[in-house]
Design a protein around this motif. Sequence first.
Motif, PDB file in Angstrom:
ATOM      1  N   UNK A 152       0.840  -1.205   0.000  1.00 31.65           N
ATOM      2  CA  UNK A 152       0.000   0.000   0.000  1.00 31.65           C
ATOM      3  C   UNK A 152       0.871   1.249   0.000  1.00 31.65           C
ATOM      4  N   UNK A 153       1.891   1.264   0.829  1.00 34.38           N
ATOM      5  CA  UNK A 153       2.760   2.441   0.908  1.00 34.38           C
ATOM      6  C   UNK A 153       3.666   2.576  -0.303  1.00 34.38           C
ATOM      7  N   UNK A 154       3.979   1.480  -0.956  1.00 37.34           N
ATOM      8  CA  UNK A 154       4.751   1.574  -2.203  1.00 37.34           C
ATOM      9  C   UNK A 154       3.943   2.274  -3.279  1.00 37.34           C
ATOM     10  N   UNK A 155       2.628   2.046  -3.272  1.00 37.71           N
ATOM     11  CA  UNK A 155       1.777   2.720  -4.248  1.00 37.71           C
ATOM     12  C   UNK A 155       1.586   4.189  -3.890  1.00 37.71           C
ATOM     13  N   UNK A 156       1.330   4.446  -2.623  1.00 41.55           N
ATOM     14  CA  UNK A 156       1.107   5.819  -2.169  1.00 41.55           C
ATOM     15  C   UNK A 156       1.651   5.959  -0.742  1.00 41.55           C
ATOM     16  N   UNK A 157       2.832   6.548  -0.593  1.00 40.05           N
ATOM     17  CA  UNK A 157       3.458   6.672   0.732  1.00 40.05           C
ATOM     18  C   UNK A 157       2.633   7.488   1.727  1.00 40.05           C
ATOM     19  N   UNK A 158       1.659   8.266   1.230  1.00 39.98           N
ATOM     20  CA  UNK A 158       0.874   9.119   2.123  1.00 39.98           C
ATOM     21  C   UNK A 158      -0.368   8.419   2.678  1.00 39.98           C
ATOM     22  N   UNK A 159      -0.680   7.231   2.190  1.00 34.32           N
ATOM     23  CA  UNK A 159      -1.880   6.529   2.648  1.00 34.32           C
ATOM     24  C   UNK A 159      -1.753   6.153   4.122  1.00 34.32           C
ATOM     25  N   UNK A 160      -2.806   6.452   4.874  1.00 31.20           N
ATOM     26  CA  UNK A 160      -2.837   6.044   6.277  1.00 31.20           C
ATOM     27  C   UNK A 160      -3.547   4.697   6.385  1.00 31.20           C
ATOM     28  N   UNK A 161      -2.962   3.803   7.156  1.00 29.92           N
ATOM     29  CA  UNK A 161      -3.549   2.485   7.382  1.00 29.92           C
ATOM     30  C   UNK A 161      -4.008   2.391   8.826  1.00 29.92           C
ATOM     31  N   UNK A 162      -5.258   2.011   9.016  1.00 28.51           N
ATOM     32  CA  UNK A 162      -5.801   1.797  10.362  1.00 28.51           C
ATOM     33  C   UNK A 162      -6.042   0.299  10.523  1.00 28.51           C
TER      34      UNK A 162
ATOM     35  N   UNK B 136       3.093   2.525  17.093  1.00 33.65           N
ATOM     36  CA  UNK B 136       3.770   3.557  17.874  1.00 33.65           C
ATOM     37  C   UNK B 136       5.070   4.004  17.210  1.00 33.65           C
ATOM     38  N   UNK B 137       5.587   3.171  16.308  1.00 33.83           N
ATOM     39  CA  UNK B 137       6.840   3.487  15.615  1.00 33.83           C
ATOM     40  C   UNK B 137       6.623   4.002  14.194  1.00 33.83           C
ATOM     41  N   UNK B 138       5.396   3.880  13.689  1.00 35.02           N
ATOM     42  CA  UNK B 138       5.091   4.255  12.302  1.00 35.02           C
ATOM     43  C   UNK B 138       3.888   5.200  12.291  1.00 35.02           C
ATOM     44  N   UNK B 139       4.143   6.459  11.895  1.00 32.94           N
ATOM     45  CA  UNK B 139       3.090   7.486  11.916  1.00 32.94           C
ATOM     46  C   UNK B 139       1.937   7.179  10.971  1.00 32.94           C
ATOM     47  N   UNK B 140       2.202   6.413   9.923  1.00 32.34           N
ATOM     48  CA  UNK B 140       1.159   6.129   8.930  1.00 32.34           C
ATOM     49  C   UNK B 140       0.299   4.923   9.309  1.00 32.34           C
ATOM     50  N   UNK B 141       0.608   4.303  10.440  1.00 33.85           N
ATOM     51  CA  UNK B 141      -0.147   3.137  10.906  1.00 33.85           C
ATOM     52  C   UNK B 141      -0.838   3.475  12.222  1.00 33.85           C
ATOM     53  N   UNK B 142      -2.138   3.249  12.280  1.00 35.83           N
ATOM     54  CA  UNK B 142      -2.939   3.543  13.473  1.00 35.83           C
ATOM     55  C   UNK B 142      -3.563   2.246  13.977  1.00 35.83           C
ATOM     56  N   UNK B 143      -3.550   2.058  15.274  1.00 34.34           N
ATOM     57  CA  UNK B 143      -4.155   0.881  15.889  1.00 34.34           C
ATOM     58  C   UNK B 143      -5.495   1.271  16.502  1.00 34.34           C
ATOM     59  N   UNK B 144      -6.569   0.656  16.021  1.00 31.67           N
ATOM     60  CA  UNK B 144      -7.915   0.932  16.538  1.00 31.67           C
ATOM     61  C   UNK B 144      -8.295  -0.168  17.532  1.00 31.67           C
ATOM     62  N   UNK B 145      -8.283   0.168  18.795  1.00 27.83           N
ATOM     63  CA  UNK B 145      -8.535  -0.833  19.838  1.00 27.83           C
ATOM     64  C   UNK B 145     -10.029  -1.006  20.085  1.00 27.83           C
ATOM     65  N   UNK B 146     -10.627  -1.917  19.331  1.00 26.75           N
ATOM     66  CA  UNK B 146     -12.030  -2.265  19.571  1.00 26.75           C
ATOM     67  C   UNK B 146     -12.110  -3.477  20.496  1.00 26.75           C
ATOM     68  N   UNK B 147     -10.952  -4.084  20.774  1.00 30.78           N
ATOM     69  CA  UNK B 147     -10.903  -5.293  21.612  1.00 30.78           C
ATOM     70  C   UNK B 147     -11.293  -4.986  23.060  1.00 30.78           C
TER      71      UNK B 147
END
Length: 230
Positions: A141-151, A180-191
């Motif tokens: 995903x980031x290779x295609x678009x480095x600005x994409x945010x992944x949740x 916590x180490x990658x700004x483009x990755x967000x963890x959604x805690x629904x657990x």
Amino acid sequence: MLRYTKPLIKSFFTICIVFSSTLYAQENEEIEYLRQAETFADEVAQIANIPVPTWDSGIIVFTGSSSVRLWRSAGLLSKGSPIINTGFGGSTAFGLNYYLEDLVLRYNPKQVFIYEGDNDIAAGRETRTILEHLDTIFTRIWNQNPATEIVYIAAKPSPLRWELYKEYEALNKAIERRAKKEDRLVFADIYSPMLKKGQVREDLFVEDRLHMNSVGYAIWAEVIRPLVME
């Protein structure tokens, strides 16, 4: 000299046998992953036939297994950008990667919500393997678009699979550390909000004790809505 050579030869052949057995096991796993993913080819083909919309503010994709596919009101989480739901039942991280072009990349999304890991764990796949598959997805995903945010939507607890809760928590914690180490990755805690006193809430699920009812999805919406890009 021969006295020392024989043990060395024996050790060499032992190493070769162990290496060959490991390689054979890995190849068998890959074949099984592929076979499982290909059973959903028709369902994915139907999604792939839907035209890609054009939208000035960008597209948001929700994808993953049936917990996403059955989330009928997910599209209401955003007022400014279209949300495309490409979830398919039985999806795993390997399966999503296999169909990533059709389900995610062709939309060139500004944001992607991914729910994977649930079926992977139920199928007996190790945390390390699931993380490898997810990392491949993130990288593509980031290779295609480095600005994409992944949740990454945490793998949910459920009454049906509660005996596997340690594996679910291990996977979730691993992704949370990555986020916590990658700004483009967000963890959604629904657990966490799906638990009460350390046990999964039975009232959040339909009869099969795996899929959620409206109360369960309301918890997801409460966690995820603030994370959606407008």
